[in-house]
Design an enzyme around this catalytic site. Structure first.
Site, PDB file in Angstrom:
ATOM      1  N   LYS A 155      26.368  42.412 -11.057  1.00 20.55           N
ATOM      2  CA  LYS A 155      25.795  42.846 -12.483  1.00 20.55           C
ATOM      3  C   LYS A 155      27.159  42.978 -13.562  1.00 20.55           C
ATOM      4  CE  LYS A 155      22.969  41.986 -12.226  1.00 20.55           C
ATOM      5  NZ  LYS A 155      22.193  40.858 -12.065  1.00 20.55           N
ATOM      6  N   CYS A 207       4.436  33.388 -22.151  1.00 21.08           N
ATOM      7  CA  CYS A 207       3.124  32.584 -23.147  1.00 21.08           C
ATOM      8  C   CYS A 207       3.956  32.589 -24.230  1.00 21.08           C
ATOM      9  CB  CYS A 207       1.640  32.761 -22.419  1.00 21.08           C
ATOM     10  SG  CYS A 207       1.509  32.161 -20.909  1.00 21.08           S
ATOM     11  N   LYS A 239      21.497  30.222 -14.997  1.00 21.74           N
ATOM     12  CA  LYS A 239      20.758  31.266 -15.344  1.00 21.74           C
ATOM     13  C   LYS A 239      20.328  30.243 -13.199  1.00 21.74           C
ATOM     14  CE  LYS A 239      17.565  34.037 -15.062  1.00 21.74           C
ATOM     15  NZ  LYS A 239      17.208  35.570 -15.295  1.00 21.74           N
ATOM     16  N   GLU A 252      24.331  45.144  -5.956  1.00 25.18           N
ATOM     17  CA  GLU A 252      24.003  44.788  -6.942  1.00 25.18           C
ATOM     18  C   GLU A 252      24.227  45.042  -7.811  1.00 25.18           C
ATOM     19  OE1 GLU A 252      21.444  42.413  -9.855  1.00 25.18           O
ATOM     20  OE2 GLU A 252      22.382  42.156  -7.699  1.00 25.18           O
ATOM     21  N   ASN A 312      -2.408  35.239 -23.201  1.00 27.54           N
ATOM     22  CA  ASN A 312      -1.995  35.806 -22.361  1.00 27.54           C
ATOM     23  C   ASN A 312      -2.255  36.858 -21.267  1.00 27.54           C
ATOM     24  OD1 ASN A 312      -0.009  33.945 -24.002  1.00 27.54           O
ATOM     25  ND2 ASN A 312       1.094  35.695 -25.244  1.00 27.54           N
ATOM     26  N   GLY A 313      -1.485  37.082 -20.549  1.00 24.24           N
ATOM     27  CA  GLY A 313      -1.774  38.070 -19.217  1.00 24.24           C
ATOM     28  C   GLY A 313      -2.619  37.310 -17.911  1.00 24.24           C
ATOM     29  N   GLU A 320      29.236  39.260 -13.702  1.00 25.62           N
ATOM     30  CA  GLU A 320      28.287  38.629 -13.870  1.00 25.62           C
ATOM     31  C   GLU A 320      29.016  39.216 -15.203  1.00 25.62           C
ATOM     32  OE1 GLU A 320      24.653  37.583 -11.247  1.00 25.62           O
ATOM     33  OE2 GLU A 320      24.728  39.387 -12.720  1.00 25.62           O
ATOM     34  N   ARG A 344      10.316  32.120 -25.074  1.00 25.28           N
ATOM     35  CA  ARG A 344       9.958  33.055 -24.132  1.00 25.28           C
ATOM     36  C   ARG A 344       9.349  31.901 -23.049  1.00 25.28           C
ATOM     37  NH1 ARG A 344       6.915  37.221 -26.174  1.00 25.28           N
ATOM     38  NH2 ARG A 344       5.428  36.908 -24.846  1.00 25.28           N
ATOM     39  N   TRP A 396       2.956  29.817 -19.989  1.00 23.19           N
ATOM     40  CA  TRP A 396       3.950  30.142 -18.681  1.00 23.19           C
ATOM     41  C   TRP A 396       2.317  30.271 -17.703  1.00 23.19           C
ATOM     42  CZ3 TRP A 396       9.260  30.695 -17.525  1.00 23.19           C
ATOM     43  CH2 TRP A 396       8.969  31.074 -16.227  1.00 23.19           C
ATOM     44  N   HIS A 408      37.704  52.825   6.479  1.00 28.57           N
ATOM     45  CA  HIS A 408      37.485  51.730   7.101  1.00 28.57           C
ATOM     46  C   HIS A 408      38.504  50.541   5.784  1.00 28.57           C
ATOM     47  CE1 HIS A 408      35.686  54.006  10.771  1.00 28.57           C
ATOM     48  NE2 HIS A 408      34.314  53.810  10.344  1.00 28.57           N
TER      49      HIS A 408
END
Length: 613
Positions: free
Chosen positions: A489, A2, A608, A485, A100-101, A492, A27, A74, A508
């Site tokens: 990353k 937000c 995204k 991961e 916000n929150g 990417e 945001r 948001w 192996h």
């Protein structure tokens, strides 16, 4: 999440509010609104969609007022709609609030206010703030309306639980805005004869670079000439203004060079906000009865990319704590392979955006098979949340960088919370064990905040390895998905060749790609598999690899005997250690990419949200 903007001065506030909201669009949001105090009272305009839609509506309505507040929303409570858009008002329409929150106790407050005769117009938690201020104004006395509003806001804040920042207007005080901060950002801009309230500096940076950054528990009273800050005790607090030296683009990133780096540092707050949800009854959150939770015997986890790695971690959690058989599938594979029908089966679909085409396809198949469907998602109202029976929301706020960081760690803690609640409901873990696991989980945000201190060490390390043609990441048990991961990353955002392996598998076949100077990053916290990881390090080093250990304080000295560099992260319980370990790999990927001059936030060929097959 937000965006808040407030203006009080000598000019019409509307252009400042619209421009401020545009500066906060980065945001992420689903609706926008503003309110100004006119001669005849409060004028409110709201619109679903982009700020441009709000701007069109404002041009038609032509509001005029020197004091106003605006907001980009948001959604967290209630679907994206004009009724749920901010600002929200009390019964009289004279008090206006943007927020916000998350207000954790909003249901209890709403029930109390309903019994007192208040009528609500939205599904949001925010609206209770406006009605609570209205109620408290009835019970405070002061010489001026300005003082009355201040006292009513202070009383209101003391009744709220959760993380929040909010701004307040009252038609009786047309030259005053009040702002409150508690675990959500709020900053004041001090201009000449005008003052701004905002959730972030970019909203007012064009007009002033003089800012007051509020601390948790502080309340600020804005007038055109001043900004007075008060502590929780109601006494004035002296806050020194900060001169902002950032340009507009840097300001949007909070002073960080890239959104990815900012979002790495956002993780403690994102985890804290996500885990607030786990403090309530979990079955109620998921829309499932406890007896339904007890019946679950098999779980399919489906996801893509980074979310798939979170699902792999979740498999360990579900089998260990919940005692259920768990299977992890790439969503793109789940859609097309034969899945035997089975009773009492839950499909967990994981996606930051909730719009990933392959994941939506997998959920459709799960529905056709008669499985219950749970989404772990960051976007309220997304396609995935509508396709599932129940949803656990990660409260990360918008994630701007293509490379996911805070969404990934929030997905992991969500799966951990789900697993221990399932285990408790089924009787697989006792109350005392559940209490211990729950306490460890709630300590994770603080541990991640401590882990962020390793950035300098990782940054320094990457000077030695960033030009390498190939990188290897190794892990075991619950750290194996973290190795995957880490490799993803790095691929990417640096475009480097990187692979992740289970450490026991290198002999192996994969060990053949290790030669002199190959960077090998080994996840080796001091636990029951530490000795096995020492052996893996020795095997790699014997082939000339440059071996980096990501370890814990108790393991550093021993790791130093078989590795070339050690990155030390705090010690956590075995199953929560991956949340800390991955921070090191996020920093590693970031700094390799930065040294190579890559476009970190928008790497080539990537989007995204992948909304096509």
């Amino acid at each position: 999440m937000c965006g808040i903007i407030g203006y009080v001065g000598a000019k019409n506030s509307v252009p400042f509010l619209i421009e401020g909201l545009k500066k906060l669009e980065y945001r992420g949001y689903d609706s926008a609104g503003l309110a100004v105090i006119e001669k005849d009272g409060v004028r409110r305009i709201r619109a679903v969609g982009k700020v441009a839609e709000l701007e069109k509506a404002a041009l038609l309505a032509h509001p005029q007022g020197c004091c106003g507040i605006g907001h980009t929303r948001w959604a967290t409570h209630g679907k994206p709609s004009e009724e749920n858009s901010h600002p929200h008002t009390d019964c009289s329409g004279e008090i206006v609030v943007v927020h916000n929150g998350i207000i954790e106790n909003f249901l209890a407050l709403k029930e109390k206010l309903l019994t007192l005769g208040h009528k609500f117009q939205s599904e949001t938690d925010t609206e209770v703030i406006a009605h609570l201020i209205e109620e408290n104004l009835k019970h405070v006395r002061a010489a001026t309306d300005e003082e009355r509003l201040f006292r009513a806001v202070m009383r209101t804040s003391n009744e709220l639980q959760g993380a929040f920042a909010y701004g307040v207007l009252w038609s009786h005080t047309p030259q005053q805005i009040i702002g409150v901060k508690n675990q959500s950002p709020l900053v004041v801009g001090i201009g000449k004869g005008e003052t701004f309230l905002a959730s972030d500096v970019p909203a007012f940076l064009k007009y002033t670079n003089k800012a007051l950054f509020l601390e948790d528990g502080q309340t600020v009273v804005l007038t055109p000439q001043s900004a007075q800050v008060y502590g929780m005790d109601g006494k004035e607090a002296k806050v020194k203004p900060t001169k902002i030296s950032w340009d507009q683009k840097t300001a949007e990133k909070g002073g960080y060079a890239h959104f990815m780096l900012k979002e790495i540092y956002d993780q403690p707050q994102a985890l804290e906000d996500t885990l607030r949800t786990a403090r309530a009854d979990f079955a109620r959150i998921l829309g499932l009865k406890t007896e339904d939770l007890r019946k679950i015997k098999k779980v399919y986890l489906v996801a893509c990319g980074t979310a798939y790695h979170a699902a792999l971690v979740g498999k360990y959690y579900l089998e260990n704590f919940a005692g259920v058989t768990a299977s992890v599938d790439l969503a793109s594979e789940f859609k097309y392979r034969t899945i035997p029908p089975s009773k009492d089966t839950l499909c967990i679909a994981i996606s930051q955006s909730g719009e990933t085409a392959d994941t939506l396809g997998a959920v459709k198949k799960a529905k056709d098979l008669g499985f219950k469907r749970l989404a772990i998602c960051n976007v309220l109202g997304s396609g995935l949340t509508r396709a599932c029976n129940s949803v656990f929301y990660t409260h990360c706020g918008p994630e701007i960088s293509v490379a996911s960081t805070k969404a990934f760690t929030s997905q992991i803690v969500s799966l951990y919370a789900l697993a221990i609640f399932l285990g408790h409901a089924s009787g697989n873990i006792s109350q005392s064990v559940f209490n211990k696991l729950y306490k460890e989980l709630m300590a994770v945000p603080k541990a991640v905040a401590e882990t962020l201190n390793i950035e300098y060490d990782v940054r320094h390390l990457t000077r030695k390895v960033y030009k390498a043609p190939r990188f290897i990441f190794l892990g075991r048990n619950v750290d194996f998905p973290i190795a995957l991961e880490g490799a993803l990353k790095l691929k990417e955002i640096s475009y480097s060749c990187a692979e992740g392996f289970a450490a026991g598998e290198i002999k192996h076949g994969p060990i053949s790609v290790i030669d002199k100077g190959t960077p090998v990053v080994v996840l080796m916290p001091k636990n029951h598999l530490f000795d096995k990881m020492l052996s893996a390090c020795q095997e790699c080093r014997a082939r000339g690899a440059f071996v980096v250990a990501v370890t814990t304080p108790d393991g550093k000295a021993e790791a130093a005997t078989v590795t070339d560099k050690q990155i030390v992260v705090p010690q956590a319980s075995e199953y929560l250690q991956p949340v800390l370990d991955v921070v090191a790999l996020q920093f590693f990927a970031y700094w390799v990419a930065k040294r190579l001059g890559r476009d970190i936030d928008q790497p080539r060929n990537l989007a995204k949200s992948v909304t096509v097959e």
